[in-house]
Design an enzyme around this catalytic site. Sequence first.
Site, mmCIF file in Angstrom:
data_model
loop_
_atom_site.group_PDB
_atom_site.id
_atom_site.type_symbol
_atom_site.label_atom_id
_atom_site.label_comp_id
_atom_site.label_asym_id
_atom_site.label_seq_id
_atom_site.Cartn_x
_atom_site.Cartn_y
_atom_site.Cartn_z
ATOM 1 N N MET A 195 -86.488 -77.144 21.799
ATOM 2 C CA MET A 195 -85.034 -76.954 22.008
ATOM 3 C C MET A 195 -84.273 -77.087 20.688
ATOM 4 O O MET A 195 -83.512 -78.018 20.510
ATOM 5 C CB MET A 195 -84.531 -77.948 23.052
ATOM 6 C CG MET A 195 -85.182 -77.756 24.413
ATOM 7 S SD MET A 195 -84.839 -79.115 25.543
ATOM 8 C CE MET A 195 -85.931 -80.405 24.918
ATOM 9 N N CYS A 242 -76.572 -81.058 15.422
ATOM 10 C CA CYS A 242 -77.458 -80.059 16.028
ATOM 11 C C CYS A 242 -78.689 -80.095 15.137
ATOM 12 O O CYS A 242 -78.559 -80.022 13.902
ATOM 13 C CB CYS A 242 -76.816 -78.676 16.029
ATOM 14 S SG CYS A 242 -77.985 -77.337 16.314
ATOM 15 N N THR A 243 -79.861 -80.236 15.697
ATOM 16 C CA THR A 243 -81.040 -80.503 14.867
ATOM 17 C C THR A 243 -81.431 -79.333 13.974
ATOM 18 O O THR A 243 -82.239 -79.506 13.059
ATOM 19 C CB THR A 243 -82.235 -80.932 15.741
ATOM 20 O OG1 THR A 243 -82.387 -80.010 16.835
ATOM 21 C CG2 THR A 243 -82.028 -82.330 16.302
ATOM 22 N N GLU A 244 -80.841 -78.147 14.198
ATOM 23 C CA GLU A 244 -81.083 -77.014 13.289
ATOM 24 C C GLU A 244 -80.107 -76.981 12.106
ATOM 25 O O GLU A 244 -80.378 -76.323 11.104
ATOM 26 C CB GLU A 244 -80.980 -75.677 14.036
ATOM 27 C CG GLU A 244 -82.123 -75.378 14.986
ATOM 28 C CD GLU A 244 -81.957 -76.058 16.344
ATOM 29 O OE1 GLU A 244 -82.947 -76.191 17.070
ATOM 30 O OE2 GLU A 244 -80.815 -76.456 16.664
ATOM 31 N N THR A 277 -83.704 -82.968 20.260
ATOM 32 C CA THR A 277 -82.501 -82.148 20.322
ATOM 33 C C THR A 277 -81.324 -83.086 20.502
ATOM 34 O O THR A 277 -81.496 -84.204 20.990
ATOM 35 C CB THR A 277 -82.568 -81.166 21.517
ATOM 36 O OG1 THR A 277 -81.288 -80.574 21.722
ATOM 37 C CG2 THR A 277 -82.989 -81.867 22.800
ATOM 38 N N ASN A 278 -80.134 -82.661 20.128
ATOM 39 C CA ASN A 278 -78.935 -83.462 20.372
ATOM 40 C C ASN A 278 -78.330 -83.176 21.737
ATOM 41 O O ASN A 278 -78.126 -84.082 22.546
ATOM 42 C CB ASN A 278 -77.885 -83.185 19.281
ATOM 43 C CG ASN A 278 -78.182 -83.894 17.973
ATOM 44 O OD1 ASN A 278 -77.824 -85.042 17.766
ATOM 45 N ND2 ASN A 278 -78.848 -83.193 17.069
ATOM 46 N N THR A 279 -78.054 -81.904 22.004
ATOM 47 C CA THR A 279 -77.285 -81.522 23.195
ATOM 48 C C THR A 279 -77.903 -82.011 24.486
ATOM 49 O O THR A 279 -77.193 -82.497 25.382
ATOM 50 C CB THR A 279 -77.124 -79.988 23.246
ATOM 51 O OG1 THR A 279 -76.360 -79.567 22.115
ATOM 52 C CG2 THR A 279 -76.419 -79.548 24.512
#
Length: 230
Positions: free
Chosen positions: A10, A197-199, A83-85
């Site tokens: 994710m 956001c991890t990206e 993931t954060n969300t």
Amino acid sequence: MKTIGMIGGMSWESSKIYYQHINEMVRKSLGGSHSAKSILTSVDFDEIERHSFANDWQQIGHAMARESQKLEAGGADLILLCTNTIHLVSDAITNATEIPFLHIARATGEAIQQKGVQKIALLGTQFTMEKDFYTKILETEFGLEVLIPELADREVLQSIIYNELVKGIFTEESKQKCLEIIKKLEKQGAQGIILGCTELPILIPSEEVDTPTFDTAKIHAQKAVEFALS
């Protein structure tokens, strides 16, 4: 060494960074040929994304519960949601399992507190920025003042994340848009920027931002390694 259980996919663009961070940190701590003991379960992000935009968080919660139970059954000592969300449904994980769950907002809050930063800006998906599952922890547990971008900028970030970053697309144009958003937040008094956001840390190098940035994936991974080696 304890075994770190990871729920990934994710997106997998950031999941691979988690795996890299965790193993590099273990090798740095222990030396030699050491690497992390870990278990990774990975979901099809298209399904998660569709449920997110349909506001069907219950289905996402069911999916996370199933994945966390797989990790527990497989021998994991800790669950890491990469993931954060999707931490929006973290209660589904803690209610479905007995082993510890490491919340990304708490790990990030601790890192911010250690730096002595009080007024922090949060960048991420609109879900992360607008719902209170993340900001509430930062404000109530760590006493931080959290800034989020204005609506138009939140929409820009949402578009960049879902249309580009999770698909492995990282462009100079999008980086510049994010840096412009950060500049606005700095003018509002932000003393640091959460790349929530991890990206985002893949897109935005920390050396291109004047204020300190907080790479949530790296912070999360570090806390997991500290647990595994404790």
